[in-house]
Design an enzyme around this catalytic site. Structure first.
Site, PDB file in Angstrom:
ATOM      1  N   GLN A  29       0.818  -1.215   0.000  1.00 44.08           N
ATOM      2  CA  GLN A  29       0.000   0.000   0.000  1.00 44.08           C
ATOM      3  C   GLN A  29       0.855   1.270   0.000  1.00 44.08           C
ATOM      4  O   GLN A  29       2.072   1.201   0.193  1.00 44.08           O
ATOM      5  CB  GLN A  29      -0.910  -0.014   1.240  1.00 44.08           C
ATOM      6  CG  GLN A  29      -0.163  -0.308   2.530  1.00 44.08           C
ATOM      7  CD  GLN A  29      -1.007  -0.983   3.597  1.00 44.08           C
ATOM      8  OE1 GLN A  29      -2.192  -1.197   3.432  1.00 44.08           O
ATOM      9  NE2 GLN A  29      -0.392  -1.313   4.737  1.00 44.08           N
ATOM     10  N   ASP A  84       0.510   0.692  13.994  1.00 45.63           N
ATOM     11  CA  ASP A  84       0.972   1.955  14.586  1.00 45.63           C
ATOM     12  C   ASP A  84       1.284   1.804  16.069  1.00 45.63           C
ATOM     13  O   ASP A  84       1.986   2.613  16.654  1.00 45.63           O
ATOM     14  CB  ASP A  84      -0.069   3.072  14.370  1.00 45.63           C
ATOM     15  CG  ASP A  84      -1.441   2.642  14.837  1.00 45.63           C
ATOM     16  OD1 ASP A  84      -1.667   2.562  16.056  1.00 45.63           O
ATOM     17  OD2 ASP A  84      -2.305   2.365  13.983  1.00 45.63           O
ATOM     18  N   ASP A 153      -8.018  -4.460  14.763  1.00 50.06           N
ATOM     19  CA  ASP A 153      -7.688  -3.040  14.591  1.00 50.06           C
ATOM     20  C   ASP A 153      -7.373  -2.817  13.111  1.00 50.06           C
ATOM     21  O   ASP A 153      -6.274  -2.425  12.740  1.00 50.06           O
ATOM     22  CB  ASP A 153      -6.479  -2.718  15.482  1.00 50.06           C
ATOM     23  CG  ASP A 153      -6.162  -1.246  15.509  1.00 50.06           C
ATOM     24  OD1 ASP A 153      -6.879  -0.460  14.857  1.00 50.06           O
ATOM     25  OD2 ASP A 153      -5.171  -0.875  16.174  1.00 50.06           O
ATOM     26  N   ASP A 156     -10.316   0.025   6.743  1.00 42.80           N
ATOM     27  CA  ASP A 156     -11.680  -0.147   6.226  1.00 42.80           C
ATOM     28  C   ASP A 156     -11.769  -1.400   5.342  1.00 42.80           C
ATOM     29  O   ASP A 156     -10.763  -1.825   4.780  1.00 42.80           O
ATOM     30  CB  ASP A 156     -12.067   1.102   5.421  1.00 42.80           C
ATOM     31  CG  ASP A 156     -11.968   2.345   6.285  1.00 42.80           C
ATOM     32  OD1 ASP A 156     -12.716   2.451   7.256  1.00 42.80           O
ATOM     33  OD2 ASP A 156     -11.096   3.184   6.014  1.00 42.80           O
TER      34      ASP A 156
HETATM   35  N1  SPD Z   1     -11.432   4.912   8.467  1.00 42.61           N
HETATM   36  C1  SPD Z   1     -10.320   4.484   9.190  1.00 42.61           C
HETATM   37  C2  SPD Z   1     -10.561   3.333  10.066  1.00 42.61           C
HETATM   38  C3  SPD Z   1      -9.281   2.900  10.640  1.00 42.61           C
HETATM   39  C4  SPD Z   1      -9.403   1.975  11.741  1.00 42.61           C
HETATM   40  N2  SPD Z   1      -8.124   1.451  12.152  1.00 42.61           N
HETATM   41  C5  SPD Z   1      -7.143   2.390  12.440  1.00 42.61           C
HETATM   42  C6  SPD Z   1      -5.909   1.787  12.981  1.00 42.61           C
HETATM   43  C7  SPD Z   1      -5.366   2.605  14.088  1.00 42.61           C
HETATM   44  N3  SPD Z   1      -4.618   1.843  14.992  1.00 42.61           N
END
Ligand code: SPD
Length: 276
Positions: A29, A84, A153, A156
């Site tokens: 990505q 992250d 986690d 989308d």
């Molecule tokens: N629209 C963004 C949704 C992201 C969800 N995950 C984010 C990861 C952060 N640790």
């Protein structure tokens, strides 16, 4: 200086000013680190905002703490995605947690977070943490009946992450949990992504006996209204009494009063859930 827009739908988006842009092209990505005056550093993957220094605590605290508090003694935790490190950091605030496995498909996300987002990634090298650079779907095949709590986690449900929102995947998650295990997943925005939200809830309901949905307000995610789904076969996740330890957690958003009304939902969200 550039203006960056995340398109939430064809008709609406969020635009932020960025004074600096770092671009990393990984095998999977495009990763951007934007320096923004309003939200601090921002992690963007394939055009979608994943986290920002200013509001990350809301999402990470709300993803992690309800699940760890609903379990009587969470020791083994798995986080799928979340390279992250924000969810890892929150999980380690629970003294009962002995090991945190992080399964992230893209090592470049971890490298970027450690370089540019130190306050979010600060606990990734904690001795309790083990990082697996692997596809979450394949990783779950190797670990059965092992975890107390698993967090999804994910990004989308588009491209590589789509599979993480399927019934087959939730079944794999369940098989990797112990009998009294709990899954918590981020399940998108009930307002702007109603179809994704509905699909996730309906598939989770097919797999787990007890399912609860709760919300948090994340300014940089589509519409700001974000959902999480907690599920377990054995634990009645919605009716768990508030444990005393909520007060001991060092948090900025999650707190005892939020825990007490975690599952109080706006009527239209209840309606979507009931129809899913
Ligand atoms: N629209 C963004 C949704 C992201 C969800 N995950 C984010 C990861 C952060 N640790």
């Amino acid at each position: 200086m550039i203006w960056f827009t995340e398109y939430w739908t064809e008709n609406v988006g969020l635009t932020v000013k960025a004074t600096e842009v770092k671009k990393i092209k990984s095998k999977y990505q495009e990763i951007l680190i934007l320096e923004t005056p309003e939200f601090g550093k921002m992690l963007v993957i394939d055009g979608l905002i994943q986290t920002t220094e200013r509001d990350e605590y809301i999402y990470h605290e709300m993803l992690v703490h309800p699940g760890l508090l609903a379990h009587p003694n969470p020791e083994r935790v798995l986080i799928i995605g979340g390279g992250d490190g924000g969810s890892v950091r929150e999980a380690l605030k629970h003294p009962s947690v002995k090991e945190v496995h992080l399964c992230e498909i893209d090592e470049e996300v971890i490298i970027a977070a450690e370089k540019y987002l130190p306050t979010i990634s600060e606990k990734l090298r904690d001795p309790k943490v083990k990082i697996f650079i692997e596809d979450g779907n394949a990783f779950l095949e190797e670990k059965k009946n092992y975890y107390d709590v698993i967090f999804l986690d994910s990004s989308d449900p588009v491209g590589a992450s789509e599979v993480l929102f399927s019934k087959e995947f939730y079944e794999k998650v369940k098989a990797s949990l112990k009998k009294d295990g709990i899954m918590v997943a981020q399940t998108e925005s009930p307002i702007l992504q109603e179809e994704y939200f509905k699909k996730a809830i309906s598939q989770i309901k097919k797999v787990f006996r007890n399912v609860g949905v709760y919300l948090a307000f994340v300014p940089t995610y589509p519409s700001g209204m974000w959902s999480f789904t907690i599920a377990s076969d054995y634990i009645d996740v919605v009716n768990t009494k508030r444990p005393e330890k909520v007060k001991e957690l060092k948090t900025k958003y999650f707190c005892d009063s939020i825990y007490d009304c975690l599952f109080s939902l706006p009527k239209f969200v209840q309606d979507i859930i009931n129809k899913s």
